[in-house]
Every structure is written in structure tokens, then in C-alpha cells.
Design an enzyme around this catalytic site. Structure first.
Site, PDB file in Angstrom:
ATOM      1  N   HIS A  79      -6.442   5.069 -37.058  1.00 53.50           N
ATOM      2  CA  HIS A  79      -5.730   4.322 -38.107  1.00 53.50           C
ATOM      3  C   HIS A  79      -6.386   4.494 -39.478  1.00 53.50           C
ATOM      4  O   HIS A  79      -6.430   3.565 -40.290  1.00 53.50           O
ATOM      5  CB  HIS A  79      -5.649   2.829 -37.765  1.00 53.50           C
ATOM      6  CG  HIS A  79      -4.856   2.526 -36.531  1.00 53.50           C
ATOM      7  ND1 HIS A  79      -3.523   2.203 -36.554  1.00 53.50           N
ATOM      8  CD2 HIS A  79      -5.205   2.515 -35.222  1.00 53.50           C
ATOM      9  CE1 HIS A  79      -3.091   1.985 -35.324  1.00 53.50           C
ATOM     10  NE2 HIS A  79      -4.089   2.176 -34.480  1.00 53.50           N
ATOM     11  N   ASN A 152       1.215  -2.643 -33.154  1.00 54.31           N
ATOM     12  CA  ASN A 152       1.762  -1.306 -33.426  1.00 54.31           C
ATOM     13  C   ASN A 152       3.279  -1.380 -33.499  1.00 54.31           C
ATOM     14  O   ASN A 152       3.867  -2.378 -33.078  1.00 54.31           O
ATOM     15  CB  ASN A 152       1.391  -0.336 -32.289  1.00 54.31           C
ATOM     16  CG  ASN A 152      -0.022   0.230 -32.428  1.00 54.31           C
ATOM     17  OD1 ASN A 152      -0.650   0.128 -33.468  1.00 54.31           O
ATOM     18  ND2 ASN A 152      -0.507   0.821 -31.359  1.00 54.31           N
ATOM     19  N   TYR A 366     -13.492  -3.620 -32.051  1.00 53.17           N
ATOM     20  CA  TYR A 366     -13.185  -3.727 -33.486  1.00 53.17           C
ATOM     21  C   TYR A 366     -14.388  -4.208 -34.287  1.00 53.17           C
ATOM     22  O   TYR A 366     -14.716  -3.646 -35.333  1.00 53.17           O
ATOM     23  CB  TYR A 366     -11.957  -4.626 -33.705  1.00 53.17           C
ATOM     24  CG  TYR A 366     -10.678  -3.966 -33.245  1.00 53.17           C
ATOM     25  CD1 TYR A 366     -10.472  -3.671 -31.903  1.00 53.17           C
ATOM     26  CD2 TYR A 366      -9.678  -3.597 -34.135  1.00 53.17           C
ATOM     27  CE1 TYR A 366      -9.313  -3.050 -31.468  1.00 53.17           C
ATOM     28  CE2 TYR A 366      -8.514  -2.979 -33.714  1.00 53.17           C
ATOM     29  CZ  TYR A 366      -8.339  -2.705 -32.371  1.00 53.17           C
ATOM     30  OH  TYR A 366      -7.197  -2.092 -31.942  1.00 53.17           O
TER      31      TYR A 366
END
Ligand code: HDE
Length: 707
Positions: A79, A152, A366
Site C-alpha cells: 500500500h 479494501n 501494523y
């Protein structure tokens, strides 16, 4: 500023206001160093004589170069390419029966948000329109702390367990020996992974559909993909998935167009987002939630914890709960879009996790990636990441610490600091994890229903309209056709025979390998209309872009009346001509040209209009780039309209297979024509209806058009 001292009310603008103390305004200001010392000369470094060496003591030079040398940070491993915007979320109705999340309690309550859209595979400088999944990540700055919905635009994923993520991403990224190809799945290593991990089958069907080439970030859905949980005040939990639905409908580009746009305007989606905000056409999406009662957990053919399975809307009805509006661009791309740090683990009371094994791994990844990307444990203090809710804890120090913690105690329990900051009871908003009973043996395995890789892939194919099926087959031809290993190409055909034999035979034909001897029949699978983009909203032309082709001698009324009608319907139009500057109508009025044929292309518009005017159309007919423009728009199935002499341009081009007006207004396969310009109002209406359809897939001969 100490947030506790600020007014506590959080409204739609409060994050934008919160960022104000960090904004810098250069207007009317003198140049200074980072230390605030005014600089009086910045064109020459300090030297020993006019032709002498630069001196170390030139602190301004050293500071300027040093900062420049350190400007880059690592891009996101996935991303990397994206764009973001500020806005707000408005709750439609109280969801207190299902969740105690504060931002979902009161109808009309507005919570500020920051959203980042992205592609997955390409590097930070890659093209927006590559075939790829799009990220749709939303940070809600709620009064209970930040909630990140990191989704998404495709409702499922390639793999079932996060442990395979590095393998998946290594296979999709450019190959390690030559770093080719950029932002594309069409290469050997990716399809080698696909045939080696058949759980990818369902997602490949979606990724090779038109969902992976959206027309705009404003025209795509967003899905949580993973299963989460709502928990209400009584502690009752329900499994949930979220869906964002764009009010403009879900629309795609065509593949040829998306490839061309990659060169003609690599910033296409980013530009589209920011232009829409500039024009006050704020992107809007409604939030839906699908809920499954705990007692129904096992009542589906699929496992509701399996991220490679969609929850069909026909089986689990989505409930509309609020609206997202994006109404402000970032001031500084790096500070906001690049430094924003999302984490699916950022939840607030009322939202909890499920045991979806992909989600469980994401909860770790993350934060871990932000530590390296943003340089240490204090990235939550970067302005765009700071919650509006106050922060008090005993975390201390580390690189780039901003907070000046007062007091002597940085531990709990303590007596010297009155035990503060103290844990907060659940009734006062303290987060309590859902009390799920968990037991089992430590094993590396997955639930049996996870092992059905094909049923939903078959349903997906069966739910597609005929044109959508054809687009999927063409996408296979492109993607698998780029695979050099014949063995992998054959395995692809054999694997997708499990989805549909006809599909596999069609793929085999295009990629030079043997058709499968046997295969499944997808027409016997479930049909879910919600899987198909064909069934999306098609009732608006708001923000669509129309090219008006005109040269000197155009018919003023024909041009202006249609232009006005388009604008009244919310569409935007631009006048394209040979040269920039003014063009003159056959009745003498002048009008300004917006773009010429060098600076734009038909790919940047949703529709084309050719007004009449003998001289104008005669000029247009003689130009190859104009003919190409019309051919290409036709090939990309866009609405095309022409009036009076304008129709001659259509006849001159290579487009065929539709009827043209002999008097009355004729609208056939998205080509709208009339010889009678007294009917211009009704003509514009028919054109607008044709644009709202978005693409006219029923054009028979478009493959033969040389564009
Ligand atoms: Fe991500 N993903 N992901 N992902 N993801 C990242 O985090 C990861 C997955 C998604 O605009 C990374 O900050 C793992 C699914 C978005 O900043 C990283 C797995 C979905 C974004 C990461 C997944 C997503 C990311 C890279 C398990 C849809 C961009 C940079 C297989 C629900 C957010 C970063 C933004 C970004 C890991 C799968 C969405 C490496 C381990 C499924 C929208 O942490």
C-alpha cells in the site's frame, strides 16, 4: 496544548482544528533556520574568497543539506502508493442495541475522520490505475480514542492465515533479480504462488474482475474483509463485517484504458479525488454493517472466520448505519498522507476482534511496521495520528518524544502520584476485551470449512453478467499470458477448471496450453446479484467528465445548451480543441478551450460530445488525433453524442454497429444523435441518461476499432 484543558466536545472539524497548531504559513514571512535565526542569503554558500572552498561554519548550508539528505523515510511495504483526505462520519441511528462504540450512539453525531486510499503492489511512485486491490483505510478520531477501519475495495483476501503474507507479497512484488514488473501481478512468481496456494482462487476471480480497475476512489466499495465483533453495554457480542458503499455507485475503467492512463496520467485517481473536493463534490459513502448472532456462527456453508469467503448480502443483510463525507484535502502530503499510521488493532469499546487468523496476524504487523517506517515508538504523537481523546500512561521516552510528562512516577501502582494515571472501570469507558471462551490444543491447522476453496469462486463467476465474464477471461489472458513458465500457465488452467470448465477452456485458448479434460459447472452454484457491479447504482452523472470537441466555426447554441444541461445535472465538461486559447462560433461568439489533443486524451473523460457547425466539423474530420479520440472513447464503451453536422465526425471515424439519427433523437448502445437541433433539450436528456449507465458493454464490434 494539553487536551484535557481543551473543550472536550468532538465535532466534525475538531481534528482539522487540532492540526492547526502544527500548520506553518509562509505568506509574508522571512526565511529562518530551523533554530529560528533569520537568514539573509541563501543562494551562495559561505566561502573563503569568491572562488574558494566552502566553510564548515556555514550553519545554514549544513542544516539545509543535512535535512535534505534525510528527507526520505521507508515507503510502506504494501500500500505504498496512496492518497488521503479529511472528512467526517455521521451516524444515522443509534446502534446502542449492538455496540457501545460512542461514535455510533446518537443519530446525527459527527466524528472527524482521515481516510487513505491506496494500491497494494506498486511502489510509492507507481501509477494509480494498475490492476490491483485498493486499500480503503479510515481513522475515526472518536471521543473514546482512535478507531481504525483498515479495509479494501474487495471483500475477501488471497490467503487465510497471516503467516503466509510475506510469501504472498514476495511473490507479487517485482521479481528479486531484475525488479520487474512494477505494480503488476502479471508475472511468473505471482501465478506460481497462486497455483501453489489454491486458497487464492476466490480472490483471483475478484482481482481479475473490473473491481480491480476502479474508475475512481469515489466509485468503489470498502470492506472490512476480516470479521470483527460488536459488543453492547450488556456485554453481548455479535460477529460483524463492515461495508462502505459509494453514493455514486461502483464503477470501473476498462483494462485498455487503465493501462493507457498509467502513462497519460499516472496520478489519475489522486487527481480525481482532489479535484472532486476542490469542486465541492465531496466523496460520500454510506457505512453498512452485517451482523451474525453468536448462535448462528456455524449456520453457513462457509466459516464466518475465513477471510477468503464473502458474506453475501443476500444471506446476511447489511444494515445502513451512517455516512462518510470527505471534504478537505491534506495541507501537506508527507505530514498527513505519508505519516498516517493505521492499525486494525486500534479499536474502541464496543468493537472487538474475532479469531479470524488473518486478522490476528494483522494485529501484530501494523504497529511493527510503523516502528521502522516512522522511526520509533512515538509515531502516535505525529499530528495526524494523535487521538483527540486525551492520552495518559506510563509509556516514556524514545526517539522523537513530544509529550512532556510531568511528575515523578512513571509506573503503576504508585503511592507518590496518587496511583495516577489509574485504570478506568468499564462503566466509565475502560476497554474490556470480550470474554470469549477459548480452549484447544496447540496445533498448526485450520478449520475444515476453510478447505473449500472453490464454492464461492463458482458463485462469483455465476453471478457475473456476460460482459463481466468476458472481462475476467481477457484479464486471465493478459495476466497468465505474461507468465513465461508454460507449466505455471497449465496449472492455472487446471486450477480454474475447479471454478468453471468453460472459463478454464477459454483461459487455455488464450494462453497456449491444453484445455482441462474435466471441470466444474459454475451455473449450478449460488447466484448472488450483489457480487456483480452490473447491479450498482446508475442514476447519476454527478462529477462525470465530458469532452466537447469543437474548432472555429462551431454551433454556439448546440455547444452551450448541452454544456449547461450537463452542468445542471452535476457533470463537468471541458472543451477540447487543436490549440489552447479562444475558438469562435459560426455566429461570432468566443469560448475558451480547456485542453488540446496533446495535453489530454479520451481516457480522461467519461463521455464525448460533438456539436455541429460546418467549419468546426470539417476541421475535426481531417485530424487523426480527433478520429482516434472518438474511436477510443467508443472502444472504451463511453457515451458519445453528436448533433447535426457533428454526426459526420462519427461517420468519418471507425465506429460502427449502432443506429444513427435520421430525424428524431436516436440513442443506441450509448451513441446519442439527432439531426434536429431544435430538440436540444431532450437530446441532452438522452445523453445524460446514456452517461449515467457509465459504460455500454453491448457494443459488438469494438475490438475491431483501431484505437
Ligand atoms: Fe494490510 N498491511 N496486511 N491488509 N493493509 C499494511 O501496514 C498486513 C490486509 C491494508 O493506507 C501494512 O502501515 C498483514 C487485509 C491497508 O496506510 C502492513 C496482512 C486488508 C493498508 C500490513 C494484511 C489490508 C495496509 C503496510 C495479513 C484489508 C494501508 C504499511 C495477511 C482488510 C493502510 C502499514 C494505509 C497496510 C500487513 C492483509 C488492508 C505491512 C500481515 C486483509 C488498507 O503492516
Amino acid at each position: 496544548m494539553n487536551k484535557d484543558k481543551k473543550k472536550q466536545k468532538i465535532d466534525e472539524k475538531s481534528k482539522v482544528e487540532d492540526l492547526e497548531e502544527f500548520r506553518e504559513y509562509p505568506e509574508g514571512k522571512g526565511l529562518t533556520t530551523d533554530q529560528g535565526v533569520k537568514v539573509n542569503h541563501t543562494d551562495d554558500s559561505l566561502k573563503a574568497g569568491k572562488r574558494g572552498p566552502t566553510l564548515m561554519e556555514d550553519f545554514h548550508f549544513r542544516e539545509k543539506i543535512t535535512h535534505f539528505d534525510h528527507e526520505r523515510i521507508p515507503e510502506r511495504i504494501v500500500h505504498a502508493r496512496g492518497a488521503g483526505a479529511h472528512g467526517y462520519f455521521e451516524c444515522y441511528e443509534s446502534m446502542s442495541e449492538y455496540t457501545m462504540a460512542k461514535f455510533l450512539q446518537e443519530p446525527g453525531k459527527k466524528t472527524p475522520v482521515f481516510v487513505r486510499f491506496s494500491t497494494v503492489a506498486g511502489f510509492r511512485g507507481s501509477a494509480d490505475t494498475a490492476r490491483d486491490v485498493r486499500g480503503f483505510a479510515t481513522k475515526f478520531y472518536t471521543e473514546d480514542g482512535n478507531y481504525d477501519l483498515v479495509g479494501n475495495n474487495i471483500p475477501i483476501f488471497f490467503i487465510q492465515d497471516a503467516i503466509k503474507f510475506p510469501d504472498l507479497i514476495h511473490s507479487v512484488k517485482p521479481e528479486p533479480d531484475n525488479e520487474i514488473p512494477q505494480a503488476s501481478t502479471a508475472h511468473d512468481t505471482f501465478y506460481d504462488f497462486v497455483v501453489s496456494a489454491p486458497e487464492t482462487t476466490h480472490m483471483i476471480m475478484w482481482a481479475l474482475s473490473d473491481r480491480a480497475i476502479p474508475r475512481s476512489y469515489r466509485m468503489m466499495e470498502g470492506f472490512s474483509v476480516n470479521t470483527f465483533r460488536f459488543v453492547n453495554m450488556e456485554g453481548k457480542g455479535r460477529f460483524i463485517k463492515f461495508i462502505w458503499k459509494p453514493l455514486l455507485g461502483v464503477h470501473s475503467l476498462v483494462w485498455d484504458e487503465s493501462m493507457k492512463l498509467g502513462g497519460e496520467d499516472p496520478d489519475y485517481h489522486r487527481r480525481d479525488l482532489y479535484e472532486a473536493i476542490d469542486n465541492g463534490d465531496y466523496p460520500e459513502y454510506e457505512l453498512y454493517v452485517q451482523m451474525v448472532e453468536e448462535e448462528d456462527e456455524h449456520n453457513f456453508d462457509f466459516d464466518i472466520l475465513d477471510p477468503t469467503k464473502h458474506w453475501p448480502e443476500e444471506l446476511i443483510t447489511p444494515k445502513k448505519i451512517g455516512k462518510l463525507v470527505l471534504n478537505r484535502k491534506p495541507d501537506n502530503f508527507f505530514a498527513e498522507v505519508e505519516q498516517v499510521a493505521f492499525c486494525p488493532g486500534n479499536v474502541v469499546p464496543g468493537i472487538d476482534f474475532s479469531n479470524d487468523p488473518l486478522l490476528q496476524g494483522r494485529l501484530f504487523s501494523y504497529i511493527d511496521t510503523q516502528l521502522i517506517r516512522l522511526g520509533g515508538p512515538n509515531f502516535h504523537e505525529i499530528p495526524i495520528n494523535r487521538p483527540l481523546a486525551p492520552v495518559h500512561n506510563n509509556q516514556r521516552d524514545g526517539y522523537h518524544r513530544h509529550t512532556i510528562n510531568t511528575g515523578k512516577t512513571s509506573y503503576f501502582p504508585n503511592t507518590l502520584g496518587d496511583n495516577c494515571p489509574k485504570p478506568v472501570p468499564r462503566e466509565d469507558g475502560g476497554y474490556v476485551h470480550y470474554m470469549e471462551k477459548v480452549e484447544g490444543k496447540k496445533i498448526r491447522d485450520r478449520s475444515d470449512k476453510f478447505k473449500d476453496f472453490y464454492s464461492q469462486a463458482r458463485s462469483f463467476y455465476n453471478s457475473m453478467s456476460e460482459p463481466e465474464k468476458q472481462h475476467i477471461i481477457s484479464a486471465f489472458h493478459f495476466e497468465v499470458g505474461k507468465v513465461e513458465s508454460k507449466e505455471v500457465r497449465q496449472k492455472m488452467v487446471d486450477q480454474f477448471a475447479n471454478v468453471d470448465k468453460g472459463l478454464a477452456v477459454a483461459i487455455a485458448k488464450g494462453v497456449g496450453v491444453s484445455p482441462p479434460p474435466n471441470g466444474a459447472d459454475s451455473s449450478t452454484a449460488d447466484n448472488f446479484p450483489s457480487f456483480s457491479m452490473e447491479n450498482t447504482v446508475k442514476d447519476t452523472v454527478k462529477t462525470r467528465k465530458v469532452a466537447i470537441l469543437a474548432e472555429n466555426g462551431f454551433n454556439y447554441d448546440e455547444l452551450v445548451k448541452v454544456k449547461d444541461a450537463l452542468e445542471d445535472a452535476g457533470a463537468n465538461s471541458e472543451i477540447i480543441s487543436m490549440y489552447l486559447g479562444m475558438i469562435k462560433a459560426d455566429t461570432g461568439q468566443e469560448i475558451e478551450v480547456d485542453k488540446n489533443y496533446i495535453s489530454t486524451a479520451s481516457t480522461q473523460f467519461d463521455a464525448v460530445y460533438v456539436p455541429g457547425g460546418k467549419e468546426s466539423v470539417e476541421t475535426l474530420k481531417k485530424r487523426g488525433d480527433v478520429i482516434h479520440f472518438v474511436n477510443e472513447a467508443f472502444k472504451h464503451c463511453k457515451a458519445i453524442a453528436a448533433v447535426s453536422e457533428g454526426m459526420d465526425l462519427l461517420i468519418e471515424s471507425d465506429i460502427t454497429g449502432f443506429s444513427i439519427s435520421k430525424g428524431e433523437i436516436t440513442s443506441d448502445k450509448g451513441v446519442v444523435t439527432t439531426v434536429d437541433n431544435t430538440q436540444i433539450k431532450n437530446f441532452a436528456k438522452s445523453f445524460i441518461e446514456a452517461i449515467a449507465v457509465h459504460r455500454h458493454w453491448n457494443r459488438g464490434t469494438k475490438e475491431e476499432i483501431p484505437a
